[in-house]
Design a protein around this motif. Structure first.
Motif, PDB file in Angstrom:
ATOM      1  N   TRP A 191       3.641   8.708 -14.554  1.00 30.28           N
ATOM      2  CA  TRP A 191       3.069   9.780 -13.720  1.00 30.28           C
ATOM      3  C   TRP A 191       2.541  10.905 -14.620  1.00 30.28           C
ATOM      4  CZ3 TRP A 191       2.001  10.045  -8.617  1.00 30.28           C
ATOM      5  CH2 TRP A 191       1.716  11.292  -8.073  1.00 30.28           C
ATOM      6  N   GLN A 192       3.375  11.293 -15.602  1.00 30.45           N
ATOM      7  CA  GLN A 192       2.979  12.376 -16.502  1.00 30.45           C
ATOM      8  C   GLN A 192       1.846  11.949 -17.438  1.00 30.45           C
ATOM      9  OE1 GLN A 192       6.396  14.277 -18.374  1.00 30.45           O
ATOM     10  NE2 GLN A 192       7.557  13.849 -16.499  1.00 30.45           N
ATOM     11  N   ARG A 193       1.966  10.749 -17.964  1.00 35.82           N
ATOM     12  CA  ARG A 193       0.941  10.264 -18.900  1.00 35.82           C
ATOM     13  C   ARG A 193      -0.417  10.165 -18.216  1.00 35.82           C
ATOM     14  NH1 ARG A 193      -1.416   5.443 -20.821  1.00 35.82           N
ATOM     15  NH2 ARG A 193      -0.393   4.121 -19.257  1.00 35.82           N
ATOM     16  N   LEU A 194      -0.426   9.556 -17.032  1.00 34.63           N
ATOM     17  CA  LEU A 194      -1.704   9.339 -16.347  1.00 34.63           C
ATOM     18  C   LEU A 194      -2.258  10.643 -15.771  1.00 34.63           C
ATOM     19  CD1 LEU A 194      -0.805   5.910 -14.768  1.00 34.63           C
ATOM     20  CD2 LEU A 194      -2.401   6.320 -16.637  1.00 34.63           C
ATOM     21  N   ALA A 195      -1.368  11.615 -15.493  1.00 27.44           N
ATOM     22  CA  ALA A 195      -1.840  12.927 -15.035  1.00 27.44           C
ATOM     23  C   ALA A 195      -2.627  13.590 -16.174  1.00 27.44           C
ATOM     24  CB  ALA A 195      -0.658  13.796 -14.633  1.00 27.44           C
ATOM     25  N   ARG A 196      -2.096  13.483 -17.379  1.00 29.42           N
ATOM     26  CA  ARG A 196      -2.788  14.058 -18.547  1.00 29.42           C
ATOM     27  C   ARG A 196      -4.111  13.352 -18.787  1.00 29.42           C
ATOM     28  NH1 ARG A 196       2.379  14.031 -20.920  1.00 29.42           N
ATOM     29  NH2 ARG A 196       1.913  12.077 -21.965  1.00 29.42           N
ATOM     30  N   GLU A 197      -4.124  12.051 -18.608  1.00 28.64           N
ATOM     31  CA  GLU A 197      -5.341  11.276 -18.907  1.00 28.64           C
ATOM     32  C   GLU A 197      -6.261  11.149 -17.693  1.00 28.64           C
ATOM     33  OE1 GLU A 197      -4.382   7.646 -20.928  1.00 28.64           O
ATOM     34  OE2 GLU A 197      -2.914   8.635 -22.222  1.00 28.64           O
ATOM     35  N   LYS A 198      -5.791  11.689 -16.548  1.00 23.10           N
ATOM     36  CA  LYS A 198      -6.586  11.644 -15.297  1.00 23.10           C
ATOM     37  C   LYS A 198      -7.001  10.219 -14.947  1.00 23.10           C
ATOM     38  CE  LYS A 198      -8.261  16.392 -15.515  1.00 23.10           C
ATOM     39  NZ  LYS A 198      -7.525  16.789 -16.747  1.00 23.10           N
ATOM     40  N   LEU A 199      -6.016   9.318 -14.956  1.00 20.78           N
ATOM     41  CA  LEU A 199      -6.261   7.906 -14.631  1.00 20.78           C
ATOM     42  C   LEU A 199      -5.406   7.513 -13.419  1.00 20.78           C
ATOM     43  CD1 LEU A 199      -6.164   6.447 -18.264  1.00 20.78           C
ATOM     44  CD2 LEU A 199      -8.183   6.637 -16.781  1.00 20.78           C
ATOM     45  N   PRO A 200      -5.840   6.519 -12.655  1.00 21.26           N
ATOM     46  CA  PRO A 200      -5.119   6.179 -11.428  1.00 21.26           C
ATOM     47  C   PRO A 200      -3.829   5.390 -11.673  1.00 21.26           C
ATOM     48  CG  PRO A 200      -6.977   4.712 -11.724  1.00 21.26           C
ATOM     49  CD  PRO A 200      -7.070   5.721 -12.822  1.00 21.26           C
ATOM     50  N   LEU A 201      -2.901   5.596 -10.749  1.00 19.20           N
ATOM     51  CA  LEU A 201      -1.624   4.883 -10.774  1.00 19.20           C
ATOM     52  C   LEU A 201      -1.447   4.251  -9.397  1.00 19.20           C
ATOM     53  CD1 LEU A 201       1.100   4.298 -12.171  1.00 19.20           C
ATOM     54  CD2 LEU A 201       1.896   6.507 -11.374  1.00 19.20           C
ATOM     55  N   SER A 202      -1.155   2.950  -9.369  1.00 23.09           N
ATOM     56  CA  SER A 202      -0.938   2.286  -8.081  1.00 23.09           C
ATOM     57  C   SER A 202       0.487   1.794  -7.971  1.00 23.09           C
ATOM     58  CB  SER A 202      -1.908   1.100  -7.923  1.00 23.09           C
ATOM     59  OG  SER A 202      -3.228   1.569  -7.765  1.00 23.09           O
ATOM     60  N   LEU A 203       0.955   1.706  -6.727  1.00 20.23           N
ATOM     61  CA  LEU A 203       2.310   1.225  -6.468  1.00 20.23           C
ATOM     62  C   LEU A 203       2.271   0.192  -5.348  1.00 20.23           C
ATOM     63  CD1 LEU A 203       5.452   1.698  -6.912  1.00 20.23           C
ATOM     64  CD2 LEU A 203       5.304   3.168  -4.904  1.00 20.23           C
ATOM     65  N   LEU A 204       2.935  -0.939  -5.547  1.00 22.64           N
ATOM     66  CA  LEU A 204       3.094  -1.929  -4.487  1.00 22.64           C
ATOM     67  C   LEU A 204       4.548  -1.925  -4.064  1.00 22.64           C
ATOM     68  CD1 LEU A 204       1.259  -5.061  -6.051  1.00 22.64           C
ATOM     69  CD2 LEU A 204       0.245  -3.007  -5.009  1.00 22.64           C
ATOM     70  N   LEU A 205       4.798  -1.734  -2.770  1.00 29.79           N
ATOM     71  CA  LEU A 205       6.163  -1.864  -2.238  1.00 29.79           C
ATOM     72  C   LEU A 205       6.203  -3.166  -1.445  1.00 29.79           C
ATOM     73  CD1 LEU A 205       7.159   1.721  -1.014  1.00 29.79           C
ATOM     74  CD2 LEU A 205       7.981   0.480  -3.029  1.00 29.79           C
ATOM     75  N   CYS A 206       6.984  -4.143  -1.931  1.00 32.12           N
ATOM     76  CA  CYS A 206       6.998  -5.481  -1.333  1.00 32.12           C
ATOM     77  C   CYS A 206       8.337  -5.698  -0.637  1.00 32.12           C
ATOM     78  CB  CYS A 206       6.836  -6.553  -2.417  1.00 32.12           C
ATOM     79  SG  CYS A 206       5.538  -6.196  -3.604  1.00 32.12           S
ATOM     80  N   ASP A 207       8.296  -6.062   0.612  1.00 35.07           N
ATOM     81  CA  ASP A 207       9.551  -6.260   1.372  1.00 35.07           C
ATOM     82  C   ASP A 207       9.528  -7.633   2.032  1.00 35.07           C
ATOM     83  OD1 ASP A 207      11.824  -4.257   2.920  1.00 35.07           O
ATOM     84  OD2 ASP A 207      11.255  -6.134   3.918  1.00 35.07           O
ATOM     85  N   VAL A 208      10.636  -8.353   1.857  1.00 38.37           N
ATOM     86  CA  VAL A 208      10.725  -9.707   2.430  1.00 38.37           C
ATOM     87  C   VAL A 208      10.831  -9.592   3.954  1.00 38.37           C
ATOM     88  CG1 VAL A 208      11.966 -11.900   2.370  1.00 38.37           C
ATOM     89  CG2 VAL A 208      11.935 -10.424   0.341  1.00 38.37           C
ATOM     90  N   ASP A 209      10.081 -10.415   4.631  1.00 37.95           N
ATOM     91  CA  ASP A 209      10.073 -10.361   6.103  1.00 37.95           C
ATOM     92  C   ASP A 209      11.274 -11.099   6.678  1.00 37.95           C
ATOM     93  OD1 ASP A 209       7.640  -8.945   6.094  1.00 37.95           O
ATOM     94  OD2 ASP A 209       6.493 -10.823   5.897  1.00 37.95           O
ATOM     95  N   PHE A 210      11.869 -10.460   7.667  1.00 37.53           N
ATOM     96  CA  PHE A 210      13.004 -11.046   8.412  1.00 37.53           C
ATOM     97  C   PHE A 210      14.052 -11.668   7.481  1.00 37.53           C
ATOM     98  CE2 PHE A 210       9.591 -11.214  11.737  1.00 37.53           C
ATOM     99  CZ  PHE A 210      10.141 -10.231  12.550  1.00 37.53           C
ATOM    100  N   PHE A 211      14.421 -10.907   6.486  1.00 44.58           N
ATOM    101  CA  PHE A 211      15.372 -11.465   5.525  1.00 44.58           C
ATOM    102  C   PHE A 211      16.799 -11.453   6.074  1.00 44.58           C
ATOM    103  CE2 PHE A 211      17.618 -11.695   1.354  1.00 44.58           C
ATOM    104  CZ  PHE A 211      17.115 -12.939   1.002  1.00 44.58           C
ATOM    105  N   LYS A 212      17.064 -10.555   6.976  1.00 46.40           N
ATOM    106  CA  LYS A 212      18.401 -10.550   7.597  1.00 46.40           C
ATOM    107  C   LYS A 212      18.611 -11.866   8.334  1.00 46.40           C
ATOM    108  CE  LYS A 212      21.459  -7.866  10.585  1.00 46.40           C
ATOM    109  NZ  LYS A 212      21.991  -9.145  11.041  1.00 46.40           N
ATOM    110  N   ASN A 213      17.566 -12.298   9.048  1.00 46.74           N
ATOM    111  CA  ASN A 213      17.630 -13.585   9.748  1.00 46.74           C
ATOM    112  C   ASN A 213      17.856 -14.734   8.758  1.00 46.74           C
ATOM    113  OD1 ASN A 213      17.073 -12.215  12.029  1.00 46.74           O
ATOM    114  ND2 ASN A 213      15.025 -13.071  12.398  1.00 46.74           N
TER     115      ASN A 213
END
Ligand code: GH3
Ligand code: MG
Ligand code: MG
Ligand code: MG
Length: 333
Positions: A191-213
């Motif tokens: 976050w800090q490095r890319l803020a200094r360099e003004k470059l984009p940062l992406s995040l993927l949040l992956c969640d398993v579907d119906f894993f309780k089942n």
């Protein structure tokens, strides 16, 4: 004075003289004082004997027919096993040049013949004490070296163990990918490095579907195996060294994509979704499909030091929630 400092273990003396009378006289006198004596009339035999069983002192005549004392001395000094044995020259030669030569060859003392018994005795004792102290110093030094080596080995092992512990502390025990702690650490850093360099940062949040089942149907252990397989597939999908895959929570994985824009993030998210689907892990009680599926929330931001990186997670969570609401097995940005 000498006798109190002198250790009887250092009492082996080799006498070398081509004159048998001298040999007899010297050895008799020294033996009567408790020294262990070996004697020979030949320089060559002396060198051989010293190599086999190094004495603590050598009394060496100079004028001898087969090999003179200087040469005997030179050969003894040139071999590691005999180089340190002190040599006292005993000679009828009494010129200063002879004495200088003897010292230059490595002799420690010089006695002229005819010798005075008490003087020989005093000089012999003197050299034995010096030799004994020298040997003790060498021994102490060796012990010290050994101790230092052992300590270095212990320190190296501790360091390696410590590094291993630090590494483990940042890994998830079940899947072997980075854990939440590592995720937080890396996200803040990037976050800090890319803020200094003004470059984009992406995040993927992956969640398993119906894993309780899934757990309810197949049991918790099969659930664990399923999570391991998913982690393995995610690992092989996330290829850049600057990307980080982490287990974010129970059945949630997060991927930090440094210097990756929106299109890039969507592209990888779609690839991940497909890769997981392609595993075709049976999931009879899934309400999406008959296989394990993933829902993915995608966020892209150019970091800004005025904001916390949590914003990335908050927006990603919302997108993930939308993906779930829209029917799962999909990506939402
Ligand atoms: P959704 O599609 O909405 O995500 O439904 P879900 O059932 O996946 O979500 P929910 O949050 O209700 O359940 C997550 C389940 O993941 C419940 C929990 O027991 C399971 N889980 C979390 N960690 C582990 C784990 O380490 N091993 C196993 N086997 N199951 C886990
Ligand atoms: Mg002689
Ligand atoms: Mg969940
Ligand atoms: Mg889930």
């Amino acid at each position: 004075m000498f006798s109190s400092a002198y250790d009887r273990n250092f009492g082996q003396i080799l006498i070398v003289d081509d004159n048998p009378d001298n040999l007899r006289l010297l050895s008799k006198m020294l033996e009567s004082k408790g020294f262990k004596i070996k004697k020979t009339v030949s320089g060559e035999i002396a060198i051989h004997a010293a190599k086999i069983e190094p004495p603590d002192l050598i009394l060496l005549d100079i004028n001898m027919p087969d090999m003179n004392g200087y040469e005997v001395c030179r050969q003894l000094k040139s071999q590691e096993k005999t180089a340190n044995i002190p040599i006292i020259f005993i000679s009828a030669l009494d010129q200063t040049t002879d004495k200088i030569m003897a010292f230059e060859m490595g002799g420690v003392d010089y006695i002229t013949k005819p010798f005075q018994e008490l003087e020989v005795l005093a000089r012999v004792k003197n050299q034995l004490i010096i030799y004994q102290q020298h040997q003790q110093l060498i021994e102490q030094n060796q012990k010290l070296h050994q101790e230092i080596k052992v300590r270095q080995k212990v320190e190296e092992a501790l360091l390696a163990a410590n590094q291993q512990l630090q590494l483990f502390a940042l890994l998830d025990g079940l899947t072997g990918v980075a854990n939440r702690r590592k995720f937080d650490e890396y996200l803040n850093l990037e976050w800090q490095r890319l803020a200094r360099e003004k470059l984009p940062l992406s995040l993927l949040l992956c969640d398993v579907d119906f894993f309780k089942n899934y757990n309810d149907t197949y049991g918790h252990l099969t659930g664990d195996d399923c999570l391991k397989q998913i982690a393995k597939t995610l690992k092989s999908s996330v290829k850049r060294p600057s990307d980080l895959l982490a287990r974010y929570g129970g059945e949630e994985f997060a991927v930090i994509l440094s210097n990756t824009n929106y299109e890039g993030a969507i592209y990888l998210a779609e690839e991940i979704r497909q890769n997981i689907y392609s595993l075709k892990i049976p999931h009879a009680q899934s309400r999406v499909d008959n296989f394990i599926t993933l829902s993915i929330g995608v966020t892209t931001l150019v970091p800004n030091l005025e904001m916390s990186p949590n914003i990335l997670i908050e927006v990603g969570d919302k997108a993930l929630y939308t993906a779930k609401a829209q029917g799962r097995n999909r990506i939402v940005a």
